[in-house]
Scaffold this motif. Structure first.
Motif, PDB file in Angstrom:
ATOM      1  N   GLU A   1       0.812  -1.455  -0.207  1.00 52.40           N
ATOM      2  CA  GLU A   1       0.040  -0.116   0.084  1.00 52.40           C
ATOM      3  C   GLU A   1       0.951   1.078   0.032  1.00 52.40           C
ATOM      4  O   GLU A   1       0.378   2.472   0.474  1.00 52.40           O
ATOM      5  CB  GLU A   1      -0.949  -0.101   1.116  1.00 52.40           C
ATOM      6  N   MET A   2       2.090   1.191  -0.377  1.00 53.34           N
ATOM      7  CA  MET A   2       2.930   2.422  -0.881  1.00 53.34           C
ATOM      8  C   MET A   2       2.579   3.254  -1.915  1.00 53.34           C
ATOM      9  O   MET A   2       2.248   4.491  -1.904  1.00 53.34           O
ATOM     10  CB  MET A   2       4.322   1.984  -0.999  1.00 53.34           C
ATOM     11  N   ILE A   3       1.900   2.361  -3.111  1.00 52.96           N
ATOM     12  CA  ILE A   3       1.466   3.105  -3.976  1.00 52.96           C
ATOM     13  C   ILE A   3      -0.019   2.508  -4.403  1.00 52.96           C
ATOM     14  O   ILE A   3      -0.155   1.226  -3.856  1.00 52.96           O
ATOM     15  CB  ILE A   3       2.381   3.316  -5.297  1.00 52.96           C
ATOM     16  N   LYS A   4      -0.765   3.187  -5.300  1.00 56.98           N
ATOM     17  CA  LYS A   4      -1.675   2.274  -5.860  1.00 56.98           C
ATOM     18  C   LYS A   4      -2.004   1.956  -7.265  1.00 56.98           C
ATOM     19  O   LYS A   4      -1.033   2.487  -8.027  1.00 56.98           O
ATOM     20  CB  LYS A   4      -3.037   3.562  -5.750  1.00 56.98           C
ATOM     21  N   PRO A   5      -2.641   0.984  -7.600  1.00 52.04           N
ATOM     22  CA  PRO A   5      -2.428   0.357  -8.975  1.00 52.04           C
ATOM     23  C   PRO A   5      -2.553   1.523 -10.113  1.00 52.04           C
ATOM     24  O   PRO A   5      -1.886   1.372 -11.043  1.00 52.04           O
ATOM     25  CB  PRO A   5      -3.778  -0.469  -8.968  1.00 52.04           C
ATOM     26  N   GLU A   6      -3.679   2.417  -9.783  1.00 57.19           N
ATOM     27  CA  GLU A   6      -3.546   3.480 -10.697  1.00 57.19           C
ATOM     28  C   GLU A   6      -2.671   4.721 -10.832  1.00 57.19           C
ATOM     29  O   GLU A   6      -3.046   5.475 -11.612  1.00 57.19           O
ATOM     30  CB  GLU A   6      -5.196   4.337 -10.559  1.00 57.19           C
ATOM     31  N   ASP A   7      -1.637   4.575  -9.827  1.00 53.66           N
ATOM     32  CA  ASP A   7      -0.706   5.591 -10.035  1.00 53.66           C
ATOM     33  C   ASP A   7      -0.016   5.675 -11.129  1.00 53.66           C
ATOM     34  O   ASP A   7       0.445   4.602 -11.699  1.00 53.66           O
ATOM     35  CB  ASP A   7       0.371   5.557  -8.665  1.00 53.66           C
ATOM     36  N   GLU A   8       0.423   7.096 -11.653  1.00 49.64           N
ATOM     37  CA  GLU A   8       1.120   7.329 -12.884  1.00 49.64           C
ATOM     38  C   GLU A   8       2.705   7.019 -12.482  1.00 49.64           C
ATOM     39  O   GLU A   8       3.355   7.885 -11.914  1.00 49.64           O
ATOM     40  CB  GLU A   8       0.760   8.354 -13.179  1.00 49.64           C
ATOM     41  N   ILE A   9       3.443   6.164 -13.184  1.00 50.99           N
ATOM     42  CA  ILE A   9       4.824   6.081 -13.192  1.00 50.99           C
ATOM     43  C   ILE A   9       5.573   6.772 -14.215  1.00 50.99           C
ATOM     44  O   ILE A   9       5.062   6.614 -15.567  1.00 50.99           O
ATOM     45  CB  ILE A   9       5.311   4.542 -13.107  1.00 50.99           C
ATOM     46  N   ILE A  10       6.283   7.695 -13.810  1.00 50.42           N
ATOM     47  CA  ILE A  10       6.915   8.644 -14.638  1.00 50.42           C
ATOM     48  C   ILE A  10       8.316   8.175 -15.330  1.00 50.42           C
ATOM     49  O   ILE A  10       8.955   8.600 -16.228  1.00 50.42           O
ATOM     50  CB  ILE A  10       7.096   9.958 -14.209  1.00 50.42           C
ATOM     51  N   SER A  11       9.056   7.657 -14.166  1.00 52.26           N
ATOM     52  CA  SER A  11      10.505   7.145 -14.425  1.00 52.26           C
ATOM     53  C   SER A  11      10.668   6.137 -13.541  1.00 52.26           C
ATOM     54  O   SER A  11      10.302   6.051 -12.539  1.00 52.26           O
ATOM     55  CB  SER A  11      11.361   8.386 -13.958  1.00 52.26           C
ATOM     56  N   THR A  12      11.782   5.189 -14.093  1.00 51.48           N
ATOM     57  CA  THR A  12      11.941   3.963 -13.542  1.00 51.48           C
ATOM     58  C   THR A  12      13.595   3.934 -13.417  1.00 51.48           C
ATOM     59  O   THR A  12      14.324   4.334 -14.478  1.00 51.48           O
ATOM     60  CB  THR A  12      11.692   2.667 -13.854  1.00 51.48           C
ATOM     61  N   TYR A  13      14.283   3.355 -12.656  1.00 56.89           N
ATOM     62  CA  TYR A  13      15.509   3.152 -12.443  1.00 56.89           C
ATOM     63  C   TYR A  13      15.855   1.821 -11.797  1.00 56.89           C
ATOM     64  O   TYR A  13      15.415   1.427 -10.642  1.00 56.89           O
ATOM     65  CB  TYR A  13      16.232   4.193 -11.449  1.00 56.89           C
ATOM     66  N   HIS A  14      16.773   1.387 -12.302  1.00 60.43           N
ATOM     67  CA  HIS A  14      17.615  -0.046 -11.582  1.00 60.43           C
ATOM     68  C   HIS A  14      19.053   0.097 -11.985  1.00 60.43           C
ATOM     69  O   HIS A  14      19.678   0.115 -13.112  1.00 60.43           O
ATOM     70  CB  HIS A  14      16.868  -1.421 -12.147  1.00 60.43           C
ATOM     71  N   ARG A  15      19.705  -0.381 -11.020  1.00 60.52           N
ATOM     72  CA  ARG A  15      21.318  -0.502 -11.132  1.00 60.52           C
ATOM     73  C   ARG A  15      21.655  -1.400  -9.988  1.00 60.52           C
ATOM     74  O   ARG A  15      21.171  -1.557  -8.934  1.00 60.52           O
ATOM     75  CB  ARG A  15      22.006   0.701 -10.862  1.00 60.52           C
ATOM     76  N   ALA A  16      22.440  -2.595 -10.384  1.00 60.44           N
ATOM     77  CA  ALA A  16      22.944  -3.692  -9.620  1.00 60.44           C
ATOM     78  C   ALA A  16      24.215  -3.047  -9.212  1.00 60.44           C
ATOM     79  O   ALA A  16      25.087  -2.951  -9.949  1.00 60.44           O
ATOM     80  CB  ALA A  16      22.943  -4.799 -10.214  1.00 60.44           C
TER      81      ALA A  16
END
Length: 536
Positions: free
Chosen positions: A397-412
């Motif tokens: 419940e940190m975000i809702k299913p309908e929330d708009e994702i603008i940017s993503t990032y992933h680095r290992a």
């Protein structure tokens, strides 16, 4: 190709290398250079920026300090009031749909009644057993049981620590703990349950600072800028290809070489052994373990939700999400994300659905940074890690299913956590003195492999103290006596002023007992002279 000779060569421009460089610059004695294979300073304390303008650190970094010298160097680099934000830590553990204030073990009053009973039973049993115990815990799991009891162990400590370390607690030693894990007070816990009270503000980072701009990495870029330009080499000029310990020459990717009298190394010590081509050292480093850290960032459109509020970082012991910690990175600084008037398109909705419109729109924006650990004992579906992380945010419940994702990032980050394994100290007691006998001081989060002195302030001072050991034969307190440095007796921050730093005692008025008897110890803190792998 070009060859240079110096008294002291420093490899790596993360906090440890920069600590060494700052100290060398203050002393203004031996000749020296500092090198880094990157094009900027920071190392494992750097910051990345997404194309959309969201900032993400290499994991959850905040500034809190045990050292005045560290504070002064940081304040010299970023001296203005508006360079910083100061925050009160607001931290919770997510459990059974509840937000339990941190530390969990001090706030079982917030749990459902059946869990409260289970935890109090365990805390009482642990307290009774502690009265008659005459041996030290053999490993971290035994420490957990003795200090918190089986209830808190099973509900929180065991599952959470496995998610963090990617290794069961019984495979870890417990000497590293110090101030990092709160042991519950049985009377206080019981009192809080009866009165339904919350306990908070435990630990050294209850208040912390964060830079206004450029993230944590901006601090170290600014510190590096206070070092003379002619003393720094970046990129191929700083990318080490070989360390010849016998000839005391380091070779670099551009074909140049640097000769040295003393070498301060801050790259991972297993990588150093490989660069040296020393089979004995390579074999030794196989006994050191580490886990990989995946940092995932999610940038969202909209006002920060009320349910998120002023939360700083949050812990997740349950298996309804792949991450062990979430940081509300947009809460640290309004400049950690694009400003409201910046127009950006929506990538997709949190549930994976296509966005209603592909047209760029204004904000406001907010962001979450997640950390996921990986090892051979805890595999990760790397291909789907971003998708799984977003689903975990929905599940918790940190975000809702309908929330708009603008940017993503992933680095290992392959070397994420240096594991305080049961084998670690035996390896370090042999490895670090062997290197020091070759005039190589291997220091830093992975240079000396001691997690308990792996924070930014510790790491910085490992470099400072290595220089003082080289130049003046001073004691390296941070490396050799982590408990002392982290403990209440460390009055250095109150006593030292400006850059007036006492090399022989770190400005500390009372040294550990055995240190008063002899001012010189080996690199492992012992008076005797006698490629690592991911944890399995």
């Amino acid at each position: 190709m070009a060859h240079t000779d110096v008294d002291v060569l420093v490899i790596g421009m993360g906090p440890t290398g920069l600590g060494a460089a700052k100290r060398l610059n203050h002393i203004n004695g031996p000749s020296w250079l500092i090198v880094d294979s990157s094009d900027k300073a920071g190392g494992l304390a750097s910051t990345d920026v997404t194309p959309e303008g969201f900032l993400y650190d290499v994991g959850g970094h905040v500034i809190f300090s045990h050292y005045k010298y560290f504070d002064d160097c940081i304040d010299e680099a970023l001296p203005k009031d508006d360079d910083w934000y100061t925050h009160q830590r607001i931290s919770y553990v997510r459990y059974k749909g509840l937000w339990v204030p941190y530390p969990f073990q001090n706030n079982i009053s917030m749990l459902p009644k059946e869990d409260q009973v289970k935890c109090i039973d365990g805390v009482i049993d642990a307290a009774l057993e502690a009265r008659v115990a005459n041996t030290k815990p053999k490993n971290f799991d035994e420490w957990i049981l003795r200090n918190t009891g089986v209830g808190i162990a099973d509900i929180f400590m065991r599952p959470y620590n496995f998610k963090v370390w990617a290794v069961p607690p019984e495979k870890m030693q417990c000497a590293w703990l110090g101030e990092r894990v709160a042991a519950p007070d049985v009377k206080a816990v019981t009192r809080n349950v009866i009165l339904n009270k919350v306990a908070g503000n435990w630990g050294p980072n209850a208040t912390f600072r964060f830079p206004a701009r450029d993230g944590t990495g901006g601090i170290w870029i600014a510190v590096a800028e206070t070092i003379p330009k002619e003393k720094k080499r970046f990129g191929k000029q700083g990318e080490v290809t070989k360390v010849d310990a016998e000839k005391k020459v380091v070779s670099f990717a551009d074909g140049s070489t640097i000769g040295y009298n003393k070498l301060i190394n801050t790259m991972a010590v297993d990588h150093l052994a490989e660069k040296m081509g020393n089979q004995e050292l390579i074999s030794l480093t196989k006994g050191l373990y580490y886990s990989t850290t995946h940092v995932i960032g999610v940038g969202l459109r909209g006002e920060r939700p009320e349910r998120i509020g002023d939360k700083c970082w949050l812990y997740f012991p349950e298996d309804n999400c792949n991450f062990y910690r979430a940081t509300i990175f947009s809460n640290y600084s309004p400049y950690n994300q694009p400003q409201k008037d910046v127009k950006l398109p929506t990538l997709y909705l949190a549930n994976g659905d296509k966005a209603p419109s592909s047209e760029p729109k204004e904000g406001p924006y907010w962001s979450i940074m997640l950390e996921v650990s990986q090892s051979t004992m805890k595999p990760v579906d790397v291909e789907n890690i971003l998708k799984d992380s977003i689903q975990g945010l929905i599940n918790t419940e940190m975000i809702k299913p309908e929330d708009e994702i603008i940017s993503t990032y992933h680095r290992a980050f392959d070397h994420g956590y240096p594991t305080p394994s049961l084998e670690r100290e035996g390896v370090l007691q042999e490895l670090l003195p062997k290197l020091q006998d070759m005039d190589i001081y291997s220091r830093g989060r992975f240079g000396s492999w001691r997690y308990e002195v792996g924070n930014q302030d510790h790491s910085f001072m490992l470099g400072v103290e290595a220089v003082d050991a080289i130049v003046q034969g001073a004691v390296e307190l941070t490396l050799n006596y982590p408990d002392f440095v982290n403990g209440r007796k460390n009055t250095e921050r109150r006593l030292a002023t400006s850059f007036n730093y006492s090399a022989s005692t770190n400005g500390i008025t009372e040294l550990p007992t055995r240190e008063r008897a002899s001012s010189k110890v080996t690199a492992n803190g012992s008076h005797s002279r006698k490629s690592s792998k991911q944890i399995k």
